[in-house]
Scaffold this motif. Structure first.
Motif, mmCIF file in Angstrom:
data_model
loop_
_atom_site.group_PDB
_atom_site.id
_atom_site.type_symbol
_atom_site.label_atom_id
_atom_site.label_comp_id
_atom_site.label_asym_id
_atom_site.label_seq_id
_atom_site.Cartn_x
_atom_site.Cartn_y
_atom_site.Cartn_z
ATOM 1 N N GLY A 272 5.676 1.649 -11.807
ATOM 2 C CA GLY A 272 6.531 2.648 -11.173
ATOM 3 C C GLY A 272 7.228 3.574 -12.139
ATOM 4 O O GLY A 272 8.114 4.335 -11.738
ATOM 5 N N ARG A 273 6.866 3.562 -13.410
ATOM 6 C CA ARG A 273 7.467 4.437 -14.411
ATOM 7 C C ARG A 273 6.440 5.457 -14.877
ATOM 8 O O ARG A 273 5.231 5.188 -14.892
ATOM 9 C CB ARG A 273 7.956 3.609 -15.607
ATOM 10 C CG ARG A 273 9.048 2.607 -15.282
ATOM 11 C CD ARG A 273 10.392 3.267 -15.232
ATOM 12 N NE ARG A 273 10.767 3.785 -16.536
ATOM 13 C CZ ARG A 273 11.333 3.059 -17.506
ATOM 14 N NH1 ARG A 273 11.579 1.763 -17.306
ATOM 15 N NH2 ARG A 273 11.668 3.608 -18.662
ATOM 16 N N ALA A 274 6.904 6.618 -15.276
ATOM 17 C CA ALA A 274 6.009 7.639 -15.837
ATOM 18 C C ALA A 274 5.863 7.384 -17.329
ATOM 19 O O ALA A 274 6.858 7.347 -18.065
ATOM 20 C CB ALA A 274 6.575 9.029 -15.575
ATOM 21 N N VAL B 219 0.836 -1.202 0.000
ATOM 22 C CA VAL B 219 0.000 0.000 0.000
ATOM 23 C C VAL B 219 0.872 1.253 0.000
ATOM 24 O O VAL B 219 0.619 2.217 -0.733
ATOM 25 C CB VAL B 219 -0.943 -0.008 1.219
ATOM 26 C CG1 VAL B 219 -1.656 1.338 1.348
ATOM 27 C CG2 VAL B 219 -1.978 -1.120 1.089
ATOM 28 N N GLY B 220 1.920 1.244 0.834
ATOM 29 C CA GLY B 220 2.811 2.396 0.893
ATOM 30 C C GLY B 220 3.532 2.637 -0.425
ATOM 31 O O GLY B 220 3.701 3.785 -0.855
ATOM 32 N N LEU B 221 3.953 1.558 -1.104
ATOM 33 C CA LEU B 221 4.632 1.690 -2.386
ATOM 34 C C LEU B 221 3.700 2.264 -3.444
ATOM 35 O O LEU B 221 4.088 3.157 -4.215
ATOM 36 C CB LEU B 221 5.150 0.322 -2.830
ATOM 37 C CG LEU B 221 5.885 0.277 -4.179
ATOM 38 C CD1 LEU B 221 7.128 1.156 -4.134
ATOM 39 C CD2 LEU B 221 6.261 -1.161 -4.526
ATOM 40 N N SER B 222 2.464 1.768 -3.490
ATOM 41 C CA SER B 222 1.497 2.270 -4.457
ATOM 42 C C SER B 222 1.197 3.755 -4.198
ATOM 43 O O SER B 222 1.111 4.560 -5.137
ATOM 44 C CB SER B 222 0.206 1.447 -4.390
ATOM 45 O OG SER B 222 -0.767 1.962 -5.270
ATOM 46 N N TYR B 223 1.054 4.131 -2.934
ATOM 47 C CA TYR B 223 0.769 5.527 -2.587
ATOM 48 C C TYR B 223 1.937 6.432 -2.981
ATOM 49 O O TYR B 223 1.729 7.538 -3.506
ATOM 50 C CB TYR B 223 0.499 5.628 -1.085
ATOM 51 C CG TYR B 223 0.187 7.023 -0.599
ATOM 52 C CD1 TYR B 223 -1.023 7.635 -0.915
ATOM 53 C CD2 TYR B 223 1.111 7.729 0.162
ATOM 54 C CE1 TYR B 223 -1.310 8.908 -0.478
ATOM 55 C CE2 TYR B 223 0.829 9.012 0.614
ATOM 56 C CZ TYR B 223 -0.374 9.595 0.285
ATOM 57 O OH TYR B 223 -0.655 10.869 0.725
ATOM 58 N N GLN B 224 3.159 5.969 -2.748
ATOM 59 C CA GLN B 224 4.338 6.764 -3.100
ATOM 60 C C GLN B 224 4.421 6.977 -4.606
ATOM 61 O O GLN B 224 4.771 8.075 -5.072
ATOM 62 C CB GLN B 224 5.597 6.063 -2.593
ATOM 63 C CG GLN B 224 6.871 6.861 -2.787
ATOM 64 C CD GLN B 224 8.094 6.112 -2.313
ATOM 65 O OE1 GLN B 224 8.189 4.889 -2.457
ATOM 66 N NE2 GLN B 224 9.046 6.824 -1.733
ATOM 67 N N ARG B 225 4.102 5.950 -5.381
ATOM 68 C CA ARG B 225 4.127 6.091 -6.830
ATOM 69 C C ARG B 225 3.085 7.087 -7.312
ATOM 70 O O ARG B 225 3.348 7.884 -8.226
ATOM 71 C CB ARG B 225 3.900 4.729 -7.485
ATOM 72 C CG ARG B 225 5.078 3.767 -7.349
ATOM 73 C CD ARG B 225 4.744 2.397 -7.912
ATOM 74 N NE ARG B 225 5.906 1.514 -7.868
ATOM 75 C CZ ARG B 225 5.862 0.231 -8.215
ATOM 76 N NH1 ARG B 225 4.714 -0.308 -8.628
ATOM 77 N NH2 ARG B 225 6.956 -0.513 -8.150
ATOM 78 N N ARG B 226 1.921 7.061 -6.716
ATOM 79 C CA ARG B 226 0.878 8.006 -7.114
ATOM 80 C C ARG B 226 1.275 9.436 -6.783
ATOM 81 O O ARG B 226 0.979 10.372 -7.534
ATOM 82 C CB ARG B 226 -0.437 7.640 -6.440
ATOM 83 C CG ARG B 226 -1.046 6.339 -6.944
ATOM 84 C CD ARG B 226 -2.354 6.030 -6.255
ATOM 85 N NE ARG B 226 -2.888 4.740 -6.662
ATOM 86 C CZ ARG B 226 -3.617 4.532 -7.764
ATOM 87 N NH1 ARG B 226 -3.891 5.547 -8.557
ATOM 88 N NH2 ARG B 226 -4.059 3.321 -8.058
ATOM 89 N N LEU B 227 1.943 9.629 -5.649
ATOM 90 C CA LEU B 227 2.388 10.983 -5.285
ATOM 91 C C LEU B 227 3.393 11.521 -6.297
ATOM 92 O O LEU B 227 3.417 12.729 -6.587
ATOM 93 C CB LEU B 227 3.019 10.971 -3.890
ATOM 94 C CG LEU B 227 2.068 10.853 -2.690
ATOM 95 C CD1 LEU B 227 2.862 10.855 -1.388
ATOM 96 C CD2 LEU B 227 1.057 12.000 -2.687
ATOM 97 N N ARG B 228 4.246 10.641 -6.837
ATOM 98 C CA ARG B 228 5.232 11.068 -7.828
ATOM 99 C C ARG B 228 4.630 11.201 -9.222
ATOM 100 O O ARG B 228 5.302 11.677 -10.145
ATOM 101 C CB ARG B 228 6.389 10.068 -7.886
ATOM 102 C CG ARG B 228 7.220 9.989 -6.625
ATOM 103 C CD ARG B 228 8.562 9.318 -6.923
ATOM 104 N NE ARG B 228 8.376 8.026 -7.561
ATOM 105 C CZ ARG B 228 8.518 6.857 -6.941
ATOM 106 N NH1 ARG B 228 8.826 6.834 -5.646
ATOM 107 N NH2 ARG B 228 8.354 5.721 -7.589
ATOM 108 N N GLY B 229 3.410 10.733 -9.390
ATOM 109 C CA GLY B 229 2.787 10.767 -10.701
ATOM 110 C C GLY B 229 3.195 9.614 -11.589
ATOM 111 O O GLY B 229 3.004 9.670 -12.812
ATOM 112 N N ASP B 230 3.765 8.559 -11.004
ATOM 113 C CA ASP B 230 4.188 7.392 -11.773
ATOM 114 C C ASP B 230 3.064 6.377 -11.867
ATOM 115 O O ASP B 230 2.061 6.447 -11.135
ATOM 116 C CB ASP B 230 5.412 6.731 -11.122
ATOM 117 C CG ASP B 230 6.618 7.644 -11.106
ATOM 118 O OD1 ASP B 230 6.677 8.548 -11.964
ATOM 119 O OD2 ASP B 230 7.488 7.470 -10.233
ATOM 120 N N CYS B 231 3.242 5.437 -12.762
ATOM 121 C CA CYS B 231 2.266 4.360 -12.914
ATOM 122 C C CYS B 231 2.264 3.499 -11.651
ATOM 123 O O CYS B 231 3.328 3.047 -11.213
ATOM 124 C CB CYS B 231 2.623 3.512 -14.134
ATOM 125 S SG CYS B 231 1.599 2.030 -14.320
#
Length: 275
Positions: A64-66, A48-60
């Protein structure tokens, strides 16, 4: 703060795994249940934390890539590769922590004396307390914990080299097929993190006992002196910390090298290279 609490609660997982793998039975059903619940909780929170961090960065959130477009298309696995030289030497150095612990047990297995313990006393004690696969191994003079460590070393090497990503020729019918990514990652992380925590405690505890900060341990068979037990605690701590941390480092490298990327991301990369 919640994730570290769950992670610490997984420290007993390797012990339960060894007892189950050697058919020695379950020492505590409630203890095993608690460890498994902590493990599941830590894994879910990390995801959950990894998915949330990716969304904050705007990544997929999947790869995990834009990249343009939705992240619901096919994902492309990268080519098999070897870990960097720095990572490999770091893991090899950590594996050296196994030498004192495995060396002492090998000396006893071969009939020698170490740390004030004779080979006869060691084999007599281990045979009396062993059951299942442990008892069968003890009958032929093999310590089952050393065998378990060798399995961990094999897993380490697979995480570092390409044959851990594509089945090699000696696997017969599986040869050339892609290794499922979670097949080595799950056991590496579930073993590496608890081993590191458990070993770190032993590494710190042994010097404190030797300096008198903590009370010394009374010798118990097969050990005849408190210093022998203290040294074995230190050897065990170095072995568990080295193997556990090596698994974590190798698993981190493996996860990064094998992480599949959405087809949209690879297409975007190719377009950037052409412009």
């Amino acid at each position: 703060m919640t994730i570290p609490v769950f992670v610490v609660g997984t420290s007993g997982l390797p012990i339960h795994f060894v007892t189950l793998a050697t058919f020695a039975g379950i020492e505590s059903a409630t203890g095993l249940t608690q460890v498994l619940l902590n493990t599941v909780g830590a894994a879910l929170l990390l995801l959950v934390g990894l998915s949330y961090q990716r969304r904050l960065r705007g990544d997929c959130p999947r790869c995990g890539r834009a990249h343009p477009g939705a992240g619901d298309g096919p994902r492309v696995p990268p080519e098999a590769s070897r870990a960097t030289k720095r990572t490999r030497w770091t893991v090899y150095l950590l594996m050296c922590g196994l030498v004192p612990w495995a060396g002492a047990k090998s000396i006893w297995t071969l009939g020698g004396d170490a740390l004030g313990v004779s080979a006869a006393d060691w084999q007599r004690t281990t045979s009396a307390d062993a059951s299942g696969l442990s008892a069968a191994a003890a009958e032929v003079g093999v310590d089952v914990t050393v065998l378990a460590a060798m399995v961990g070393v094999f897993l380490l090497l697979g995480l570092l080299h390409p044959w851990g990503q594509v089945f090699p020729r000696w696997t017969l019918f599986l040869s050339g097929r892609r290794v499922p990514r979670l097949l080595p990652l799950v056991p590496a992380l579930l073993t590496g993190v608890p081993l590191t925590l458990y070993g770190a405690v032993l590494v710190v505890m042994a010097p404190l006992i030797a300096l008198g900060v903590l009370p010394g341990m009374d010798p118990s068979p097969p050990f005849t002196t408190s210093s022998g037990i203290t040294w074995m605690i230190e050897f065990g701590g170095l072995a568990f910390t080295g193997l556990g941390l090596g698994l974590v480092v190798a698993a981190r490298s493996y996860a990064a090298r094998t992480h599949p990327v959405c087809a949209g991301a690879t297409s975007a990369d190719r377009a950037e290279r052409l412009t």
